[in-house]
Design an enzyme around this catalytic site. Sequence first.
Site, PDB file in Angstrom:
ATOM      1  N   ARG A  56      -1.388 -57.179 -62.564  1.00  0.00           N
ATOM      2  CA  ARG A  56      -0.403 -56.123 -62.768  1.00  0.00           C
ATOM      3  C   ARG A  56      -0.265 -55.736 -64.236  1.00  0.00           C
ATOM      4  O   ARG A  56       0.370 -54.722 -64.545  1.00  0.00           O
ATOM      5  CB  ARG A  56       0.955 -56.579 -62.206  1.00  0.00           C
ATOM      6  CG  ARG A  56       0.934 -56.754 -60.692  1.00  0.00           C
ATOM      7  CD  ARG A  56       2.161 -57.465 -60.193  1.00  0.00           C
ATOM      8  NE  ARG A  56       3.369 -56.681 -60.435  1.00  0.00           N
ATOM      9  CZ  ARG A  56       4.595 -57.191 -60.350  1.00  0.00           C
ATOM     10  NH1 ARG A  56       4.770 -58.461 -60.053  1.00  0.00           N
ATOM     11  NH2 ARG A  56       5.633 -56.417 -60.581  1.00  0.00           N
ATOM     12  N   SER A 109      11.841 -45.906 -70.370  1.00  0.00           N
ATOM     13  CA  SER A 109      12.364 -46.745 -69.301  1.00  0.00           C
ATOM     14  C   SER A 109      13.858 -46.940 -69.513  1.00  0.00           C
ATOM     15  O   SER A 109      14.277 -47.567 -70.488  1.00  0.00           O
ATOM     16  CB  SER A 109      11.646 -48.096 -69.282  1.00  0.00           C
ATOM     17  OG  SER A 109      12.039 -48.859 -68.167  1.00  0.00           O
ATOM     18  N   CYS A 156      25.303 -46.066 -73.398  1.00  0.00           N
ATOM     19  CA  CYS A 156      25.678 -45.729 -72.016  1.00  0.00           C
ATOM     20  C   CYS A 156      25.347 -46.888 -71.074  1.00  0.00           C
ATOM     21  O   CYS A 156      24.283 -47.492 -71.151  1.00  0.00           O
ATOM     22  CB  CYS A 156      24.939 -44.470 -71.562  1.00  0.00           C
ATOM     23  SG  CYS A 156      25.307 -43.990 -69.852  1.00  0.00           S
ATOM     24  N   GLN A 167      15.224 -51.966 -46.800  1.00  0.00           N
ATOM     25  CA  GLN A 167      13.880 -51.979 -46.225  1.00  0.00           C
ATOM     26  C   GLN A 167      13.530 -53.303 -45.545  1.00  0.00           C
ATOM     27  O   GLN A 167      12.472 -53.420 -44.933  1.00  0.00           O
ATOM     28  CB  GLN A 167      12.842 -51.691 -47.319  1.00  0.00           C
ATOM     29  CG  GLN A 167      13.032 -50.338 -47.992  1.00  0.00           C
ATOM     30  CD  GLN A 167      12.061 -50.123 -49.130  1.00  0.00           C
ATOM     31  OE1 GLN A 167      10.847 -50.246 -48.960  1.00  0.00           O
ATOM     32  NE2 GLN A 167      12.572 -49.798 -50.309  1.00  0.00           N
ATOM     33  N   ASP A 184       2.133 -46.324 -56.835  1.00  0.00           N
ATOM     34  CA  ASP A 184       3.227 -47.172 -56.360  1.00  0.00           C
ATOM     35  C   ASP A 184       2.773 -48.487 -55.717  1.00  0.00           C
ATOM     36  O   ASP A 184       3.284 -49.555 -56.062  1.00  0.00           O
ATOM     37  CB  ASP A 184       4.107 -46.376 -55.390  1.00  0.00           C
ATOM     38  CG  ASP A 184       5.364 -47.114 -54.977  1.00  0.00           C
ATOM     39  OD1 ASP A 184       5.921 -47.838 -55.822  1.00  0.00           O
ATOM     40  OD2 ASP A 184       5.796 -46.968 -53.826  1.00  0.00           O
ATOM     41  N   LYS A 200      10.836 -48.428 -37.395  1.00  0.00           N
ATOM     42  CA  LYS A 200      12.187 -48.023 -37.027  1.00  0.00           C
ATOM     43  C   LYS A 200      13.215 -49.145 -37.110  1.00  0.00           C
ATOM     44  O   LYS A 200      14.414 -48.879 -37.192  1.00  0.00           O
ATOM     45  CB  LYS A 200      12.188 -47.429 -35.617  1.00  0.00           C
ATOM     46  CG  LYS A 200      11.954 -48.424 -34.484  1.00  0.00           C
ATOM     47  CD  LYS A 200      12.011 -47.728 -33.124  1.00  0.00           C
ATOM     48  CE  LYS A 200      11.892 -48.751 -31.998  1.00  0.00           C
ATOM     49  NZ  LYS A 200      11.944 -48.121 -30.666  1.00  0.00           N
ATOM     50  N   ASP A 222      20.373 -44.200 -54.303  1.00  0.00           N
ATOM     51  CA  ASP A 222      20.244 -43.291 -55.448  1.00  0.00           C
ATOM     52  C   ASP A 222      21.350 -43.450 -56.487  1.00  0.00           C
ATOM     53  O   ASP A 222      21.395 -42.696 -57.460  1.00  0.00           O
ATOM     54  CB  ASP A 222      20.258 -41.835 -54.967  1.00  0.00           C
ATOM     55  CG  ASP A 222      18.981 -41.433 -54.263  1.00  0.00           C
ATOM     56  OD1 ASP A 222      17.909 -41.848 -54.720  1.00  0.00           O
ATOM     57  OD2 ASP A 222      19.053 -40.711 -53.258  1.00  0.00           O
ATOM     58  N   CYS A 282      26.313 -49.641 -60.058  1.00  0.00           N
ATOM     59  CA  CYS A 282      25.461 -50.305 -59.057  1.00  0.00           C
ATOM     60  C   CYS A 282      26.333 -51.034 -58.038  1.00  0.00           C
ATOM     61  O   CYS A 282      27.130 -51.906 -58.405  1.00  0.00           O
ATOM     62  CB  CYS A 282      24.509 -51.292 -59.741  1.00  0.00           C
ATOM     63  SG  CYS A 282      23.435 -52.162 -58.574  1.00  0.00           S
ATOM     64  N   ASP A 292       3.725 -48.700 -62.404  1.00  0.00           N
ATOM     65  CA  ASP A 292       3.757 -47.260 -62.694  1.00  0.00           C
ATOM     66  C   ASP A 292       4.650 -46.960 -63.897  1.00  0.00           C
ATOM     67  O   ASP A 292       4.325 -46.126 -64.733  1.00  0.00           O
ATOM     68  CB  ASP A 292       4.300 -46.489 -61.483  1.00  0.00           C
ATOM     69  CG  ASP A 292       3.446 -46.656 -60.242  1.00  0.00           C
ATOM     70  OD1 ASP A 292       2.224 -46.769 -60.389  1.00  0.00           O
ATOM     71  OD2 ASP A 292       4.007 -46.660 -59.134  1.00  0.00           O
TER      72      ASP A 292
END
Length: 381
Positions: free
Chosen positions: A57, A152, A191, A220, A134, A297, A241, A198, A140
């Site tokens: 990686r 970042s 900031c 997930q 990804d 699903k 989000d 979160c 990435d």
Amino acid sequence: MDSKQLKEAIIDYSKSIGIDKIGFATADVFTELKERLRRQQALGYQSGFEKGTIEERTEPARLLPEAQSIIAIAIAYPSRMKDAPRGTKAERRGIFCRASWGVDYHVVLRDRLDKLAAFIEEKVPGAITKSMVDTGELSDRAVAERAGIGFSGKNCAIITPEFGSYVYLGEMITNLYFPPDSPVEDSCGDCRKCLDACPTGALVQGGQLNAQRCLSFISQTKDFMRDEFRLELGNRLYGCDTCQQVCPRNKQIDFHIHEEFEPVAEAAKPKLKPILSISNREFKEKFGHMSGSWRGKKPIQRNAMIALAHFKDQTAVDELIRVMNEDPRPVMRGTAAWSLGKIGTPEAFAAIESAMEAEKDDQVLYEMEKGLQFRDNARAN
């Protein structure tokens, strides 16, 4: 054509095929990232979805021995849904994260990278390229940061000056040398809105994420969800989000450049109750085009039940009872029982007690007991 001229030709071509931003970086070892990944691993902060070893990686040459440069690309996606459907008390809705609204970005970015690779190979016969989006070994974000796509942020997302953090990222390792671009200056400053917002405290500190606590990862998973996360999930069906929504760099950012990423409203913000009885075929037809369908699903159905509990949707009681009594999957039966208890109607509690008599799975029985605990707690108060 020298390396500088080729670079300019690639930049021009990238614009013609729908790449919003492109940058060039060296293929040197990502030394700082390597140390950070080792710390993350030692702390147990990784999600488990990561591909490859830490060395793979962070060392491009392990993936392409001839590696000289890495080309990074970014494509913008929308942050707002046009004509978004509204949920009602009778028909509550869930939400997929913005990165999953349109056509699966893996498909779109691979298409762009394939075209870019063909262009390069036409200009330089014998050129070698290796692309990933990804799911590849390289980070990435680390590549994009080095290539000057953006910096970042404290929320661990790449923040671009033009598109905020609402961008998909991909990269291509090549044996060709290109003059590298300069990184973008970090402008998060003092900031900390993302850290404070979160829902689960997954952002340990600026730039450090505990993926095991991140709702994006948790949504997930396929097993029972921990109670503390159920209470924070809200109506999220896939992804989260929050850390992007509160970021000042994303204020007023909403780009509708690519038709592929325009959401199908009824898929991106679907009604919750029909999800509980959706067949595999129906699921594929409705959600199969989205990246959020990749786990199948089961997680979506589990999350839908938790969302119905979040809304205390009494109109869902009959359907949840059906799932609790008939679904062959323990996670579904148990989550349905917990959700019934959270909704808290007399009918729901009676159904849990009745189902307990036939249930054999210990985990499901535990969830049923937790469901009944809502009643006991209400009586005690």
